[in-house]
Design a protein around this motif. Sequence first.
Motif, short mmCIF file in Angstrom:
data_model
loop_
_atom_site.label_atom_id
_atom_site.label_comp_id
_atom_site.label_asym_id
_atom_site.label_seq_id
_atom_site.Cartn_x
_atom_site.Cartn_y
_atom_site.Cartn_z
N LYS A 69 0.40 -1.16 -0.25
CA LYS A 69 -0.41 0.14 -0.20
C LYS A 69 0.93 0.93 -0.25
CE LYS A 69 -0.56 0.79 4.82
NZ LYS A 69 -0.97 0.92 6.16
N TRP A 70 0.39 1.95 -0.51
CA TRP A 70 1.28 3.41 -0.45
C TRP A 70 1.47 4.42 0.51
CZ3 TRP A 70 4.22 5.70 -3.83
CH2 TRP A 70 4.17 7.39 -3.63
N ASP A 71 2.15 4.49 1.35
CA ASP A 71 2.83 5.23 2.64
C ASP A 71 3.19 6.99 2.15
OD1 ASP A 71 4.57 5.89 4.56
OD2 ASP A 71 4.26 4.18 5.51
N GLU A 72 2.02 7.51 2.27
CA GLU A 72 2.00 8.80 2.52
C GLU A 72 3.28 9.42 3.24
OE1 GLU A 72 -0.15 10.15 0.07
OE2 GLU A 72 1.31 11.64 0.51
N GLU A 73 3.48 8.60 3.91
CA GLU A 73 4.58 9.83 4.71
C GLU A 73 6.27 9.19 4.02
OE1 GLU A 73 5.75 8.52 9.66
OE2 GLU A 73 3.99 9.53 9.42
N LYS A 74 6.21 7.60 3.68
CA LYS A 74 7.15 7.78 2.73
C LYS A 74 7.35 8.13 1.50
CE LYS A 74 8.51 4.05 6.44
NZ LYS A 74 8.11 2.03 6.33
N ARG A 75 6.40 8.09 1.12
CA ARG A 75 6.01 9.02 -0.27
C ARG A 75 6.38 7.67 -1.00
NH1 ARG A 75 2.46 11.97 -1.08
NH2 ARG A 75 3.71 13.47 -2.61
N GLN A 76 5.81 6.11 -0.77
CA GLN A 76 6.34 5.20 -1.12
C GLN A 76 5.76 4.12 -0.69
OE1 GLN A 76 10.49 4.53 -0.07
NE2 GLN A 76 9.89 3.00 1.69
N PHE A 77 5.87 2.52 -1.50
CA PHE A 77 4.65 1.70 -1.62
C PHE A 77 5.66 0.88 -0.36
CE2 PHE A 77 2.07 2.89 -5.74
CZ PHE A 77 1.24 2.42 -5.71
N VAL A 78 4.30 0.44 0.20
CA VAL A 78 5.63 -0.64 1.38
C VAL A 78 4.66 -1.45 1.38
CG1 VAL A 78 6.10 1.13 2.70
CG2 VAL A 78 4.42 1.05 2.84
N THR A 79 5.47 -2.77 1.68
CA THR A 79 4.81 -4.21 1.80
C THR A 79 4.00 -4.35 2.91
OG1 THR A 79 6.80 -4.86 -0.30
CG2 THR A 79 5.29 -6.53 1.04
N VAL A 80 2.66 -5.03 2.49
CA VAL A 80 1.87 -5.32 3.28
C VAL A 80 2.41 -6.40 4.59
CG1 VAL A 80 -0.44 -5.00 4.70
CG2 VAL A 80 0.33 -3.40 3.37
N ASP A 81 2.03 -7.58 2.87
CA ASP A 81 1.90 -9.11 3.56
C ASP A 81 2.58 -9.88 2.43
OD1 ASP A 81 0.40 -10.96 4.40
OD2 ASP A 81 0.12 -11.50 2.67
N ALA A 82 3.64 -10.81 2.61
CA ALA A 82 4.30 -11.31 1.41
C ALA A 82 3.86 -12.68 1.52
CB ALA A 82 5.75 -10.49 2.31
N THR A 83 2.78 -12.83 1.75
CA THR A 83 2.89 -14.50 1.85
C THR A 83 2.77 -14.72 0.58
OG1 THR A 83 1.30 -14.06 3.31
CG2 THR A 83 1.17 -16.22 2.45
N LEU A 84 2.58 -14.37 -0.28
CA LEU A 84 2.52 -14.81 -2.02
C LEU A 84 4.62 -15.25 -2.36
CD1 LEU A 84 -0.09 -15.69 -3.36
CD2 LEU A 84 -0.72 -14.52 -2.07
N PRO A 85 4.97 -14.39 -2.16
CA PRO A 85 6.20 -14.27 -2.59
C PRO A 85 6.90 -15.37 -2.18
CG PRO A 85 5.68 -11.63 -2.58
CD PRO A 85 4.44 -12.51 -2.29
N LYS A 86 7.02 -15.94 -1.17
CA LYS A 86 7.12 -16.61 0.08
C LYS A 86 7.21 -18.13 -0.43
CE LYS A 86 7.97 -13.85 4.53
NZ LYS A 86 6.38 -13.66 5.18
N LEU A 87 5.74 -17.98 -1.15
CA LEU A 87 5.29 -19.39 -0.93
C LEU A 87 5.49 -19.65 -2.52
CD1 LEU A 87 3.29 -21.45 -1.26
CD2 LEU A 87 1.43 -20.03 -2.08
N ALA A 88 5.35 -18.46 -3.53
CA ALA A 88 6.36 -18.74 -5.05
C ALA A 88 8.06 -19.58 -4.59
CB ALA A 88 6.15 -17.26 -5.54
N LYS A 89 8.70 -19.08 -3.81
CA LYS A 89 9.41 -19.57 -3.86
C LYS A 89 9.71 -20.93 -3.47
CE LYS A 89 13.15 -15.47 -2.75
NZ LYS A 89 13.02 -14.72 -1.68
#
Length: 270
Positions: free
Chosen positions: A63-83
């Motif tokens: 999701k977009w983090d207004e403070e950091k002005r960038q997208f931050v990962t909320v949940d990485a279940t899928l890429p971990k499973l992919a590995k």
Amino acid sequence: MRKKLATIEKAYRIIECAKQSCKNKQSLYRLEDIALYPGYAEPGYDDPPSGCIALGNWNSVSKWDEEKRQFVTVDATLPKLAKKLEAMGIALEWEDEWISCESCGKIFRTSPNSYGWQLSGVIEDGFCLCHECIDPEDHLRGLENKGRKCNTIKSINPKDHGYVCIQDEFENGLYGGQCADPGAIAKILRGIGITRFLFNLDDTCQFDIAFSVWLHNSELARLDDAKRAIREGNTNGVDPAELMKNALKNAPITFVSPQDFVEGKDWRSK
Ligand SMILES: [Zn+2]
């Protein structure tokens, strides 16, 4: 075969485990959408050693983090499973780019991976078949007398299934003058009573295509008539290059010239 089944079972177990521990709703939907398939039915693809391919959306949820002005990962279940799945020798593909054959269960691409790509199976309202499961003669018969359809399957050559070429090297595209129109060609042939014709897609490039028109053997006696009618008739439609030119001319695009800057002109009101 037994090894393949064991891999599939294990993969489903791992996916199930991921579901149990997943706290993110979006990831959970993605986990539920993952499906396993027994192989590729797409030209140029070799099956992975495991004999198993998984289709899914392997992105993490961010999701977009207004403070950091960038997208931050909320949940990485899928890429971990992919590995994990990849480590088991399972090939991973994106679910929105493939479809499975309802006869053999193997998958083929529905979206291009290169400019020259052509659909290798058939997707109709009622069914979906890969090029290995299609009956070439049925397939070609179904394309006869249609001005808007053509054979895109490279492994099925009309020549091998009772058709003769009336004319090839028709072109349609953006280079100017490439305006051959299958609809116009179909009309010419129907006009002289020929209905057992079909179109074949011969070549696909970035900005143009080439196609040919074929006649079934049963109407072979009309081949010369067909050739003449096409030679003498108007096989062209609207030139896509002209359409493009007009569209650009009329598009509300304005350019700022250096002089505009110098003069401080409000270029938007041009
Ligand atoms: Zn199939």
